[in-house]
Design a protein around this motif. Structure first.
Motif, PDB file in Angstrom:
ATOM      1  N   UNK A  22       0.833  -1.206   0.000  1.00 25.04           N
ATOM      2  CA  UNK A  22       0.000   0.000   0.000  1.00 25.04           C
ATOM      3  C   UNK A  22       0.867   1.256   0.000  1.00 25.04           C
ATOM      4  N   UNK A  23       1.934   1.249   0.796  1.00 27.93           N
ATOM      5  CA  UNK A  23       2.822   2.414   0.858  1.00 27.93           C
ATOM      6  C   UNK A  23       3.525   2.635  -0.476  1.00 27.93           C
ATOM      7  N   UNK A  24       3.990   1.541  -1.095  1.00 31.15           N
ATOM      8  CA  UNK A  24       4.679   1.674  -2.379  1.00 31.15           C
ATOM      9  C   UNK A  24       3.740   2.184  -3.463  1.00 31.15           C
ATOM     10  N   UNK A  25       2.500   1.682  -3.472  1.00 30.87           N
ATOM     11  CA  UNK A  25       1.530   2.129  -4.476  1.00 30.87           C
ATOM     12  C   UNK A  25       1.152   3.588  -4.248  1.00 30.87           C
ATOM     13  N   UNK A  33       8.524   4.128   0.143  1.00 34.48           N
ATOM     14  CA  UNK A  33       7.775   3.255   1.047  1.00 34.48           C
ATOM     15  C   UNK A  33       8.670   2.750   2.169  1.00 34.48           C
ATOM     16  N   UNK A  34       9.913   2.419   1.824  1.00 30.81           N
ATOM     17  CA  UNK A  34      10.861   1.945   2.837  1.00 30.81           C
ATOM     18  C   UNK A  34      11.130   3.016   3.890  1.00 30.81           C
ATOM     19  N   UNK A  35      11.308   4.263   3.443  1.00 35.10           N
ATOM     20  CA  UNK A  35      11.551   5.359   4.385  1.00 35.10           C
ATOM     21  C   UNK A  35      10.339   5.590   5.278  1.00 35.10           C
ATOM     22  N   UNK A  41      14.718  -0.836   1.373  1.00 32.80           N
ATOM     23  CA  UNK A  41      14.046  -1.078   0.090  1.00 32.80           C
ATOM     24  C   UNK A  41      14.003  -2.560  -0.275  1.00 32.80           C
ATOM     25  N   UNK A  42      15.046  -3.298   0.126  1.00 30.41           N
ATOM     26  CA  UNK A  42      15.073  -4.735  -0.150  1.00 30.41           C
ATOM     27  C   UNK A  42      13.936  -5.446   0.569  1.00 30.41           C
TER      28      UNK A  42
END
Length: 301
Positions: A22-25, A33-35, A41-42
């Motif tokens: 959801x965060x990446x989208x 999204x990782x931050x 990110x991995x």
């Protein structure tokens, strides 16, 4: 015997995988999204690949430096965003029952204005306690889930930043009574000022004050600058000179007689303090109480 048949419940993906997706989208980037989720990110990529494998569909089209949701990804992201939004609303409502508010404010405002007044808020609302953090970093309330309220210093222009203007400041010259008793004229006085690190803030310096005061040339050798306003104020309290500082920040010290205005008729327009709250937590009882109290206390100064 009567048998009741029920469909087997759908096996849902893990909450962590859905949150990463959801965060990446929503943010359009695995890195962003990782931050936001305080992951690597991995790890985000691993969650999303696992989700795609479990669902048997591709959720993103991966390009060199960007991602784009597929039709299936867009459908799932909209549902996930709605679901997380409802969960966050429910959690925000439950937080009304909590006893602590976390307030992030700039170091000068936190130290010089807010800290001396926190007890007044807590006496009015004894069921609430303030956890005070100091920072000048930009704040994104959609990501800073552990912060209820942020107070930041910014240009006074209406369109300058997110958040609502709490107060526009005025800047004046202040010194300790002992230093003023020395009778040194301003042209030869030891002067104290802030060395603004943020280039987006227009400088507020002694030359501006001098032009308004219509006094003679000021001795540059007598000027000492500091990186933070609280350091300027501490130097003035120690009798080291005349400080050019926000009237708001020294109001408590002036009321106590620790500092005195030098030429109180000369005031220079300063910048603004802004209140930033999240779309969800601004509706909670604690945030509403603190916001109302803050506006009232600033109006009294």
């Amino acid at each position: 015997m009567k048998y009741i048949y029920r469909e087997a419940p759908v096996s849902l993906p893990s909450l962590s995988a859905l949150r990463a997706f959801e965060a990446a989208a929503r943010l359009g980037s695995f890195k962003a999204a990782a931050e936001a989720l305080h992951l690597s990110p991995t790890a985000v990529s691993h969650h999303i690949r696992g989700l795609e494998a479990q669902l048997g569909v591709s959720l993103f089209v991966r390009r060199t430096r960007a991602i784009a949701a597929t039709e299936a990804g867009l459908q799932l992201s909209q549902a996930a965003t709605r679901a997380f939004s409802e969960l966050e609303t429910a959690v925000a409502t439950l937080r009304d029952r909590e006893t602590q508010l976390t307030v992030s404010a700039t170091p000068a405002f936190a130290t010089l204005w807010l800290a001396p007044r926190i007890d007044a808020f807590e006496k009015r609302y004894p069921d609430l306690r303030i956890r005070l953090l100091s920072s000048t970093d930009p704040v994104d309330m959609a990501r800073e889930r552990d912060v209820d309220i942020a107070i930041r210093y910014s240009p006074a222009l209406p369109e300058a930043d997110d958040g609502d203007v709490l107060v526009h400041e005025w800047v004046g010259a202040f010194a300790s009574p002992a230093y003023l008793a020395g009778g040194v004229p301003i042209e030869r006085a030891d002067r104290l000022a802030t060395r603004w690190p943020a280039s987006r803030l227009a400088p507020i310096d002694w030359s501006t004050w001098q032009a308004r005061a219509d006094v003679g040339p000021l001795d540059d050798a007598k000027l000492r600058t500091f990186a933070h306003e609280q350091e300027v104020v501490q130097a003035a309290l120690a009798g080291k000179g005349v400080a050019l500082v926000s009237e708001l920040l020294v109001a408590d010290m002036v009321a106590r007689g620790w500092l005195v205005a030098w030429r109180p008729d000369i005031r220079v327009p300063g910048h603004a303090y802004r209140l930033i709250t999240g779309a969800l937590n601004r509706r909670t009882r604690g945030v509403q109480r603190f916001t109302a109290w803050l506006q009232e206390a600033l109006a009294d100064d």
